[in-house]
Design an enzyme around this catalytic site. Structure first.
Site, PDB file in Angstrom:
ATOM      1  N   GLN A   2       5.250  22.208 -21.946  1.00 33.85           N
ATOM      2  CA  GLN A   2       5.217  22.246 -23.420  1.00 33.85           C
ATOM      3  C   GLN A   2       3.781  22.275 -23.946  1.00 33.85           C
ATOM      4  O   GLN A   2       3.442  23.076 -24.817  1.00 33.85           O
ATOM      5  CB  GLN A   2       5.960  21.023 -23.981  1.00 33.85           C
ATOM      6  CG  GLN A   2       6.173  21.089 -25.487  1.00 33.85           C
ATOM      7  CD  GLN A   2       6.478  19.735 -26.123  1.00 33.85           C
ATOM      8  OE1 GLN A   2       6.308  18.689 -25.501  1.00 33.85           O
ATOM      9  NE2 GLN A   2       6.939  19.766 -27.357  1.00 33.85           N
TER      10      GLN A   2
ATOM     11  N   ILE B  63       3.690  24.884 -10.802  1.00 35.59           N
ATOM     12  CA  ILE B  63       4.526  25.126  -9.618  1.00 35.59           C
ATOM     13  C   ILE B  63       5.497  26.279  -9.874  1.00 35.59           C
ATOM     14  O   ILE B  63       6.099  26.809  -8.963  1.00 35.59           O
ATOM     15  CB  ILE B  63       5.311  23.857  -9.177  1.00 35.59           C
ATOM     16  CG1 ILE B  63       6.052  23.235 -10.354  1.00 35.59           C
ATOM     17  CG2 ILE B  63       4.373  22.833  -8.560  1.00 35.59           C
ATOM     18  CD1 ILE B  63       7.018  22.147  -9.948  1.00 35.59           C
TER      19      ILE B  63
ATOM     20  N   TYR C  98       7.595   5.651 -16.519  1.00 38.29           N
ATOM     21  CA  TYR C  98       6.641   6.600 -17.106  1.00 38.29           C
ATOM     22  C   TYR C  98       5.478   5.833 -17.739  1.00 38.29           C
ATOM     23  O   TYR C  98       4.300   6.137 -17.500  1.00 38.29           O
ATOM     24  CB  TYR C  98       7.383   7.442 -18.152  1.00 38.29           C
ATOM     25  CG  TYR C  98       6.539   8.401 -18.944  1.00 38.29           C
ATOM     26  CD1 TYR C  98       5.888   9.469 -18.338  1.00 38.29           C
ATOM     27  CD2 TYR C  98       6.431   8.267 -20.334  1.00 38.29           C
ATOM     28  CE1 TYR C  98       5.137  10.367 -19.090  1.00 38.29           C
ATOM     29  CE2 TYR C  98       5.697   9.160 -21.093  1.00 38.29           C
ATOM     30  CZ  TYR C  98       5.041  10.207 -20.465  1.00 38.29           C
ATOM     31  OH  TYR C  98       4.313  11.090 -21.217  1.00 38.29           O
TER      32      TYR C  98
ATOM     33  N   LYS D 261       1.548   5.792 -16.722  1.00 36.36           N
ATOM     34  CA  LYS D 261       0.487   6.175 -17.667  1.00 36.36           C
ATOM     35  C   LYS D 261      -0.538   5.050 -17.816  1.00 36.36           C
ATOM     36  O   LYS D 261      -1.745   5.305 -17.895  1.00 36.36           O
ATOM     37  CB  LYS D 261       1.086   6.554 -19.031  1.00 36.36           C
ATOM     38  CG  LYS D 261       1.829   7.899 -19.028  1.00 36.36           C
ATOM     39  CD  LYS D 261       0.881   9.050 -18.781  1.00 36.36           C
ATOM     40  CE  LYS D 261       1.540  10.406 -18.753  1.00 36.36           C
ATOM     41  NZ  LYS D 261       0.665  11.486 -18.305  1.00 36.36           N
TER      42      LYS D 261
HETATM   43  C1  AKB Z   1       8.288  11.249 -23.890  1.00 29.61           C
HETATM   44  O1  AKB Z   1       9.130  11.148 -24.796  1.00 29.61           O
HETATM   45  O2  AKB Z   1       8.466  10.834 -22.742  1.00 29.61           O
HETATM   46  C2  AKB Z   1       6.958  11.891 -24.211  1.00 29.61           C
HETATM   47  C3  AKB Z   1       5.915  10.895 -24.586  1.00 29.61           C
HETATM   48  C4  AKB Z   1       6.002  10.157 -25.866  1.00 29.61           C
HETATM   49  O3  AKB Z   1       4.983  10.713 -23.864  1.00 29.61           O
HETATM   50  N1  AKB Z   1       7.125  12.846 -25.259  1.00 29.61           N
END
Ligand code: AKB
Length: 318
Positions: A12, A35, A142, A146
């Site tokens: 994106q 990839i 996630y 990060k």
């Molecule tokens: C997600 O929704 O995982 C991403 C973000 C906010 O990093 N768009």
């Protein structure tokens, strides 16, 4: 000029960033990689390399062969998908970053951009006007990846002098390439469904406010941060970055101004918990003061453009 490598150019952000970097620095100076093949604009606009950033050897070869000086490393697994496969997400989100930081540490590349996210914050973080420095206890894999990535970036800067720069992106809204696997994705899907079917079933509750940004602002901010004099880049973990905040209901009301029969239904899934753990509004004064970040688009202007462009796209596709 040292050339630029965009890793994740089919995604994106990558698909739009690659095109904008080529506009600014010339087609021959920006190499796209992913990839899988990227969109037509990226594939036809300049060189493309098939590359998995988790694989350090081909990564280094491509960097040396193409005389790469800067890397924008955008490949990642987003919040929703990462919850379905936590260890794979951790591996993907960390290995590529460390490969690239090590290339910079060894002097093979000079500058690195790596995206962080509002997902670094968690349920114990203040939700309103979330400060740059605050409690960070992310509850998603996630977010954990990060936050760890941010710590690695700052560590490589302090210990090895690596020129790494990063932004904590909010939900990004765009019409060129769809997002995939994120919690903020509803704010992109809704536009396609509004144009095609005048209705949308949202996986978040109507009152769930999240920080969001229109892609042209995100691209502008990203390149501005990378081009800023390094003395102005005072934060080497990642900068808070903000534009607008809204709920699904507010977005639906804005869309109704253009498509009066548009209707929303709500069927919540696991992403509701993720969204509830994130901030609602962000204090990005450090980015504004340090290197002059500012956004242009609000909910109204973004909605107008999204609907216009998606109408064009869908009619072309039919
Ligand atoms: C997600 O929704 O995982 C991403 C973000 C906010 O990093 N768009």
């Amino acid at each position: 000029m040292n050339k630029i490598l965009v890793i994740g150019a089919a995604g994106q952000i990558g698909s739009e960033l690659t095109v904008e970097l080529r506009n600014r620095f010339g087609n021959n100076n920006v190499i796209a990689s992913d990839i899988k093949n990227a969109c037509e604009d990226v594939m036809s606009g300049g060189k493309f390399e098939v590359l998995d950033a988790m694989d350090g050897k081909p990564l280094k070869e491509i960097v040396i062969e193409n005389e790469i000086g800067q890397i924008y490393h955008l490949a990642a697994m987003l919040s929703g998908n990462a919850e379905k496969n936590p260890l794979k997400a951790w591996d993907l989100n960390m290995t590529g970053l460390l490969n690239i930081l090590n290339l910079a540490k060894d002097g093979v590349v000079k500058k690195v951009f790596w995206p962080s996210s509002i997902a670094v914050f968690g349920p114990t973080t203040p939700k309103q006007n979330t400060p740059q420095l605050t409690i960070m206890e992310p509850s998603t894999v996630y977010g954990i990846s990060k936050l760890a990535g941010e710590r690695w970036c700052e560590y490589y800067f302090n210990k090895y002098g690596v020129d790494v720069r990063s932004l904590r992106y909010p939900g990004l809204i765009s019409y060129k390439t769809e997002a995939g696997g994120g919690t903020t994705d509803y704010a992109v899907e809704i536009f396609y469904e509004a144009v095609k079917n005048s209705k949308y079933e949202c996986f978040l509750n109507e009152d769930t406010v999240l920080p969001m940004m229109f892609m042209p602002d995100a691209i502008k901010g990203t390149i501005e941060l990378m081009e800023a004099d390094s003395r102005r880049v005072k934060i080497r973990s990642s900068y808070n970055m903000s534009a607008v905040s809204f709920s699904p209901k507010a977005l639906s009301n804005e869309i109704k101004k253009h498509i009066p029969d548009f209707s929303m239904a709500y069927k919540l899934d696991f992403r509701q918990n993720i969204a509830e753990s994130w901030p609602q509004t962000i204090d990005d004064s450090a980015a504004r003061n340090d290197w002059g970040w500012s956004h242009k688009y609000d909910l109204k202007s973004m909605t107008e453009i999204m609907l216009k462009e998606i109408k064009k796209k869908i009619h072309v596709a039919v």
